[in-house]
Design a protein around this motif. Structure first.
Motif, PDB file in Angstrom:
ATOM      1  N   ASP A 144       3.765 -33.330  20.869  1.00 56.10           N
ATOM      2  CA  ASP A 144       2.972 -32.096  20.978  1.00 56.10           C
ATOM      3  C   ASP A 144       2.930 -31.523  22.392  1.00 56.10           C
ATOM      4  N   GLY A 145       3.225 -32.354  23.385  1.00 56.43           N
ATOM      5  CA  GLY A 145       3.168 -31.893  24.767  1.00 56.43           C
ATOM      6  C   GLY A 145       1.780 -31.907  25.353  1.00 56.43           C
ATOM      7  N   LYS A 146       0.812 -32.325  24.559  1.00 55.77           N
ATOM      8  CA  LYS A 146      -0.564 -32.395  25.060  1.00 55.77           C
ATOM      9  C   LYS A 146      -1.380 -33.318  24.163  1.00 55.77           C
ATOM     10  N   LEU A 147      -2.605 -33.617  24.608  1.00 55.45           N
ATOM     11  CA  LEU A 147      -3.533 -34.440  23.828  1.00 55.45           C
ATOM     12  C   LEU A 147      -4.853 -33.696  23.691  1.00 55.45           C
ATOM     13  N   SER A 148      -5.591 -33.995  22.634  1.00 54.96           N
ATOM     14  CA  SER A 148      -6.925 -33.402  22.460  1.00 54.96           C
ATOM     15  C   SER A 148      -7.887 -34.046  23.455  1.00 54.96           C
ATOM     16  N   LYS A 149      -9.041 -33.446  23.594  1.00 57.68           N
ATOM     17  CA  LYS A 149     -10.064 -34.012  24.481  1.00 57.68           C
ATOM     18  C   LYS A 149     -10.426 -35.419  24.039  1.00 57.68           C
ATOM     19  N   GLU A 150     -10.592 -35.576  22.720  1.00 57.00           N
ATOM     20  CA  GLU A 150     -10.994 -36.882  22.191  1.00 57.00           C
ATOM     21  C   GLU A 150      -9.932 -37.937  22.477  1.00 57.00           C
ATOM     22  N   ASP A 151      -8.663 -37.565  22.274  1.00 55.98           N
ATOM     23  CA  ASP A 151      -7.575 -38.507  22.531  1.00 55.98           C
ATOM     24  C   ASP A 151      -7.479 -38.835  24.029  1.00 55.98           C
ATOM     25  N   THR A 152      -7.680 -37.829  24.856  1.00 53.34           N
ATOM     26  CA  THR A 152      -7.619 -38.049  26.310  1.00 53.34           C
ATOM     27  C   THR A 152      -8.711 -39.024  26.743  1.00 53.34           C
ATOM     28  N   ILE A 153      -9.919 -38.786  26.245  1.00 52.13           N
ATOM     29  CA  ILE A 153     -11.031 -39.677  26.580  1.00 52.13           C
ATOM     30  C   ILE A 153     -10.735 -41.104  26.102  1.00 52.13           C
ATOM     31  N   HIS A 154     -10.203 -41.223  24.887  1.00 57.30           N
ATOM     32  CA  HIS A 154      -9.881 -42.543  24.332  1.00 57.30           C
ATOM     33  C   HIS A 154      -8.851 -43.271  25.208  1.00 57.30           C
ATOM     34  N   GLY A 155      -7.794 -42.530  25.598  1.00 52.78           N
ATOM     35  CA  GLY A 155      -6.737 -43.143  26.404  1.00 52.78           C
ATOM     36  C   GLY A 155      -7.209 -43.525  27.790  1.00 52.78           C
ATOM     37  N   ILE A 156      -8.014 -42.633  28.395  1.00 50.27           N
ATOM     38  CA  ILE A 156      -8.551 -42.929  29.728  1.00 50.27           C
ATOM     39  C   ILE A 156      -9.480 -44.135  29.661  1.00 50.27           C
TER      40      ILE A 156
END
Length: 685
Positions: free
Chosen positions: A227-239
């Motif tokens: 997708d070239g990007k992540l959702s806010k929720e996915d970003t928070i999860h990964g961080i």
């Protein structure tokens, strides 16, 4: 509140002295309603710097614990000293915490001690947030500080906010993940429109955060590539996942003194820092099975806990700070201490709130508290449920690296000085005290001069004993370099039986400490008196002829003498031997010896040149030097007299990062010009 492991965060606040750790803790406690005003370290009103020594020095000396509640989460804060001399206190606090906040100043550089803290957290896989403090100060350099950190820890840093500046003043921040901007106000952060000039910077930060998040999760990585990007929720999860494993270090900024950015920090602690039950399982030994076991943070399992600090409170008596790794600890129960193979009855249980305590009936898994009046439990000891034998590894404390001689200002208190310091060793595992059998001095060893000075003041406040600190005497030796013969004759007549002893002794250098030889022929000295000559010479070895230092490396050969049938005695021959000793030592080219130590120093590669040059100035000989993974290790031989305060000097050379050990090697001759000064000083003492 019904506190469980999933809503507990144990956070150590660390950083070098003067960076604002205690002030940040004060602001967090104030925002959480745990205190009603923010104290100041400079004014001696800080809630967590409550000891008189801390108020006097205006710095944290002891690990302090306090708790607050934020959005339904209990946050146990461990405010740890930043000054090098109190490394033991830091080790205690870090052993109990699940994550850490490193506080550094916005000075455009990585400050002293910060690298050591970051490296420790990375090695221990302890989640870490960096809080760049002092954004209220003139010339605060957030950009430069962040650049210095990125340069050193490329790929690990994840800035999650952008400071909003009005000139040199931080007035708010942009949360890159939320895509929201907040402005500081008296009632807390207030959401405002995102400034146009920060949109590009925010988008760049978002892209970096998405990339960091994707690298910590294979599913997210696939999503990011497709997708070239992540959702806010996915970003928070990964961080969050990256923080938990230590591969991502969030960076925030604010002003602890003016309570700016602190509420945001509390929010991120709740959002990103792992709860007590998410931490890596603790490792312990099951003594029953003789096996290494993993201790999960389970509330309904048998108790497994560890005491990480011991203090003697003037009101509560002995307090043992404890971390519950598994199960529940209840007042009135009996637990087992595998370290001492004994049982402990649990009396009162407390929550820690600075110098205050709050009585509770139990502590659950993941929580931190204190117990009073444990009889056989010391710092580092484990406590577990009866019927189990779970023992945690002891806390690794640094060995004492600086020693001072201590004596009572009033001689009648000499015995009390040793007793008082011995009791303090129970509280401070980096302290040792012993009587030096050679010099007769009482030696207190710790982490530095300030460490020992503060302990001396504690001795005064606790036991009313004034002491005087000084550099320890160097245990020099005396020996001889040549062969010489000497004669000792003791003759005394005072009516009745007199005293007569006469011996001739040859003195020679020896590899042994002392050797005695008998070459007497023809009965010049009767056999029954020869042991008396040897004994007399041995007794003289305790005091040399140059400066009264012990003598070593001497072979004394009795080869002739005379006696009197009536007046000779063992005592007379002992006296004659002592006369021969003094005469012979002076003739045999006496010289002074000094202890030489094996010095091993570990420093960062960029400090190697400074350390090598410094060792040479100390009359040291470099034996080996090698570098591996950016750490240089130097092995050298250095006279003890040149490194009595090496702990302090090495810190100055290496910005606090150098470590060293010493080990006695041998005695060597003191250079003549130095020997003269030492002998003169000894005679004037």
């Amino acid at each position: 509140m019904d506190i469980t492991a999933k809503n507990i965060r144990n956070i150590a606040v660390i950083g070098h002295s003067g960076e604002g750790k205690t002030t940040l803790c004060e602001a967090m406690l104030f925002n959480g309603g745990a205190i009603d005003r923010i104290g100041r370290v400079e004014d001696g009103t800080a809630f967590l710097d409550f000891d008189e020594a801390e108020k006097a020095k205006k710095l944290s000396v002891y690990a302090s614990v306090a708790c607050l509640f934020w959005k339904g989460v209990k946050i146990n804060l461990l405010d740890l000293p930043g000054f090098y001399d109190f490394e033991g206190e830091r080790r205690e606090g870090l052993s109990a915490c699940g994550a850490a906040i490193l506080v550094i100043g916005a000075n455009g550089i990585i400050p002293i001690g910060a690298e050591t803290v970051i490296e420790y957290c990375l090695k221990a896989k302890k989640p870490l947030i960096i809080f760049i403090n002092g954004m209220d100060k003139p010339n605060a350099d957030y950009v430069g500080t962040l650049a210095a950190l990125k340069d050193k820890y490329a790929g690990k840093l994840a800035p999650i906010q952008i400071p909003v500046m009005d000139g040199e003043k931080m007035t708010g921040y942009v949360n890159a993940i939320q895509e929201r901007c907040y402005e500081f106000s008296t009632s807390g952060p207030k959401e405002v429109a995102l400034p146009e000039n920060l949109k590009t910077e925010m988008e760049e930060m978002q892209a970096n955060l998405m990339e960091a998040a994707a690298e910590n999760d294979e599913i997210l990585l696939d999503k990011y590539f497709s997708d070239g990007k992540l959702s806010k929720e996915d970003t928070i999860h990964g961080i969050r996942k990256g923080i938990l494993t230590g591969s991502v270090i969030p960076v925030m900024a604010g002003s602890a003194l003016y309570n700016r950015g602190v509420i945001n920090l509390l929010d991120e602690i709740v959002s990103y820092m792992p709860s007590a039950n998410e931490r890596l399982n603790a490792i312990a030994t099951d003594l029953e099975k003789d096996d290494i076991v993993s201790i999960a943070c389970e509330e309904n399992a048998p108790l497994a806990a560890q005491v990480f600090k011991t203090v003697h409170d003037p009101y509560s008596g002995k307090l043992s700070y404890i971390k519950i790794f598994r199960g529940k600890l209840k007042s009135g129960t009996t637990v087992y201490n595998p370290n001492t193979d004994s049982e402990e009855r649990i009396g009162q249980i407390f929550l820690l709130k600075g110098k205050k305590t709050e009585l509770v009936t139990e502590l659950g898994a993941g929580d931190i508290g204190a117990l009073n009046k444990l009889n056989a439990t010391l710092t580092g000891h484990s406590l577990c449920a009866q019927g189990t034998k779970i023992q945690f590894d002891p806390i690794a404390f640094p060995k004492p690296c600086l020693s001072l001689a201590v004596r009572a200002a009033d001689k009648k208190n000499e015995d009390k000085v040793f007793s008082g310091f011995s009791k303090m060793c129970e509280e401070d595992c980096t302290l040792s005290v012993e009587k030096n059998s050679e010099t007769g001095e009482l030696i207190v060893s710790g982490q530095g001069e300030i460490h020992i000075e503060i302990l001396a003041k504690k001795l005064k406040s606790r036991y009313g004993i004034d002491v005087i600190l000084s550099e320890p005497k160097i245990p020099y030796r005396e020996t001889i370099k040549a062969v010489a013969t000497a004669e000792g004759k003791h003759k005394k007549q005072s009516g009745g039986h007199g005293q007569y002893g006469h011996c001739k002794v040859r003195f020679e250098p020896s590899e042994a400490e002392f050797e005695f030889g008998d070459e007497v022929v023809g009965g010049a000295v009767p056999k029954q008196y020869i042991p008396a000559v040897e004994k007399g010479l041995k007794e003289c070895m305790s005091r040399g002829v140059l400066a009264d230092y012990p003598v070593t490396g001497v072979r004394a050969v009795l080869f002739d003498g005379s006696y009197h049938d009536v007046d000779s005695s063992e005592m007379a021959f002992k006296m004659a031997a002592s006369l021969a000793f003094k005469d012979g030592m002076l003739k045999a080219k006496p010289t002074l010896l000094e202890p030489v130590m094996k010095l091993k120093v570990a420093v960062s590669d960029d400090c190697l040149g400074a350390v090598l040059g410094d060792v040479s100035k100390r009359r040291g000989r470099i034996c080996d030097s090698h570098t591996e993974d950016g750490i240089s290790t130097v092995t050298a031989e250095v006279p003890l007299a040149e490194i009595t305060k090496y702990a302090t000097d090495l810190r100055g050379l290496t910005r606090g990062q150098g470590k060293f050990t010493t080990e006695f090697l041998r005695y060597e001759e003191v250079p003549p010009q130095l020997a003269e000064k030492i002998i003169l000083a000894a005679k004037q003492a």
